[in-house]
Design a protein around this motif. Structure first.
Motif, PDB file in Angstrom:
ATOM      1  N   SER A   1      11.754 -49.334  17.161  1.00  0.00           N
ATOM      2  CA  SER A   1      11.909 -50.777  17.359  1.00  0.00           C
ATOM      3  C   SER A   1      12.426 -51.493  16.121  1.00  0.00           C
ATOM      4  O   SER A   1      12.565 -52.719  16.123  1.00  0.00           O
ATOM      5  N   GLY A   2      12.681 -50.746  15.045  1.00  0.00           N
ATOM      6  CA  GLY A   2      13.179 -51.341  13.807  1.00  0.00           C
ATOM      7  C   GLY A   2      12.094 -51.875  12.897  1.00  0.00           C
ATOM      8  O   GLY A   2      12.397 -52.477  11.861  1.00  0.00           O
ATOM      9  N   LYS A   3      10.823 -51.647  13.253  1.00  0.00           N
ATOM     10  CA  LYS A   3       9.704 -52.112  12.444  1.00  0.00           C
ATOM     11  C   LYS A   3       9.281 -51.036  11.448  1.00  0.00           C
ATOM     12  O   LYS A   3       9.366 -49.845  11.728  1.00  0.00           O
ATOM     13  N   PHE A   4       8.826 -51.484  10.270  1.00  0.00           N
ATOM     14  CA  PHE A   4       8.321 -50.558   9.266  1.00  0.00           C
ATOM     15  C   PHE A   4       6.805 -50.448   9.432  1.00  0.00           C
ATOM     16  O   PHE A   4       6.080 -51.430   9.308  1.00  0.00           O
ATOM     17  N   VAL A   5       6.337 -49.245   9.727  1.00  0.00           N
ATOM     18  CA  VAL A   5       4.936 -49.017  10.085  1.00  0.00           C
ATOM     19  C   VAL A   5       4.342 -47.957   9.166  1.00  0.00           C
ATOM     20  O   VAL A   5       5.000 -46.967   8.834  1.00  0.00           O
ATOM     21  N   LYS A   6       3.098 -48.160   8.766  1.00  0.00           N
ATOM     22  CA  LYS A   6       2.402 -47.193   7.916  1.00  0.00           C
ATOM     23  C   LYS A   6       1.725 -46.116   8.783  1.00  0.00           C
ATOM     24  O   LYS A   6       1.431 -46.350   9.957  1.00  0.00           O
ATOM     25  N   PRO A   7       1.436 -44.961   8.192  1.00  0.00           N
ATOM     26  CA  PRO A   7       0.851 -43.852   8.961  1.00  0.00           C
ATOM     27  C   PRO A   7      -0.651 -43.956   9.146  1.00  0.00           C
ATOM     28  O   PRO A   7      -1.355 -42.937   9.177  1.00  0.00           O
TER      29      PRO A   7
END
Length: 323
Positions: free
Chosen positions: A218-224
């Motif tokens: 979705s183009g979002k930056f997400v942490k693990p």
């Protein structure tokens, strides 16, 4: 009582290094629960697990002494049927991209699938004063489910990577240095400024190494973190799968962490006694019922209750064969 003293032996498993910390914790809980506060215990209530990597664990399952393999790479239904095995998820987690860089802000580094060169990383992180260091890539050199999940992600975001290298537990890396096992990899990263690697989120967290937020579909930056993994897991229609075969990599959803995975137990049924088959279920049934808090504390994501119910129904449908 599960089993008898005359035939007592540990539940033996091998495989995923990603799953080793939580399986170790569940083993301690299992022994204590079955002893029920008493001093007596039998080896049937103990677990002997070797973190040799997903590929080696699956290969060892052909050996008569092993009861289950833990793997981050789900096995196809045809392979399971041919080998007389069953498969179900036991826990979920994220593969973190870890970087040994000083001076990173609290929000950390941002990376995308194709951004593995200095200029590309700088474009994604304009507000971070990145040091003038060459990137030193460190990867697993043993057969690793973490490698499969990571390269599956790279293959889904880069056609060039997919065509030339693809996704596998072992690949011919075009650059970098290999390390045997997760702990050796993390030690190598910690010892080398400018190093970048991939490893299970909980172990990276406990090692105190910085990790990146990764751009998802979705183009979002997400942490693990568990929230990102949970978002990926809930997008899977588990009830529509066969033997729970599913990938959590690069799932849709704003909050989905794109390098998520489930760890699967592959249990040998053919050629094993019903006693051995049932006690593996006993171990994971107790883990599902009492071990969710331990999984969360170690950085994993426990299975949703609905999925646990589906697994227990799957167990009831799977009858031992070849006994």
């Amino acid at each position: 009582m599960i089993g008898s003293a005359a035939r007592a032996e540990p539940i033996r498993g091998a495989g995923s290094t990603l799953a080793a910390p939580i399986i170790g914790k569940w083993a301690t809980t299992y022994k204590a629960a079955r002893a029920d506060g008493g001093d007596f215990f039998t080896l049937d209530w103990t677990v002997d697990y070797e973190p040799v990597g997903s590929l080696a664990g699956l290969m060892r399952l052909a050996q008569p002494e092993l009861d289950f393999a833990a793997t981050d790479v789900p096995q196809q239904a045809d392979d399971l049927a041919r080998n007389g095995q069953q498969q179900f998820p036991i826990v979920m987690g994220g593969i973190a991209v870890v970087a040994n860089l000083d001076g990173l802000p609290e929000q950390g580094l941002r990376l995308s699938g194709p951004s593995w060169s200095d200029p590309a990383i700088r474009v994604l992180n304009p507000d971070i004063a990145l040091p003038d260091l060459a990137i030193s890539v460190i990867h697993r050199q043993d057969g690793s489910g973490s490698t499969y999940v990571f390269t599956e992600f790279l293959s889904s975001t880069s056609e060039d990577w997919k065509t030339k290298l693809g996704a596998d537990t072992l690949i011919d890396w075009p650059l970098g240095t290999g390390a045997e096992g997760t702990q050796a990899l993390l030690r190598a990263v910690a010892a080398s400024k400018g190093a970048i690697a991939y490893a299970e989120y909980g172990q990276v967290l406990r090692a105190g190494l910085p990790f990146a937020a990764v751009q998802n579909k979705s183009g979002k930056f997400v942490k693990p973190d568990p929230q990102g993994v949970q978002a990926a897991a809930t997008s899977v229609a588990w009830g529509e799968t066969t033997d729970f075969f599913a990938s959590l990599t690069n799932r849709s959803g704003d909050g989905a962490y794109p390098i998520s995975t489930a760890v699967f137990a592959v249990v040998q049924v053919a050629g094993r006694s019903e006693h051995r088959y049932r006690r593996v279920h006993d171990l994971f049934r107790l883990a599902f019922a009492q071990g969710a808090g331990d999984a969360t504390a170690l950085g994993y994501v426990p299975l949703p209750k609905a999925l646990i119910g589906q697994i227990e129904q799957y167990w009831a449908r799977q009858l031992p064969v070849g006994n």
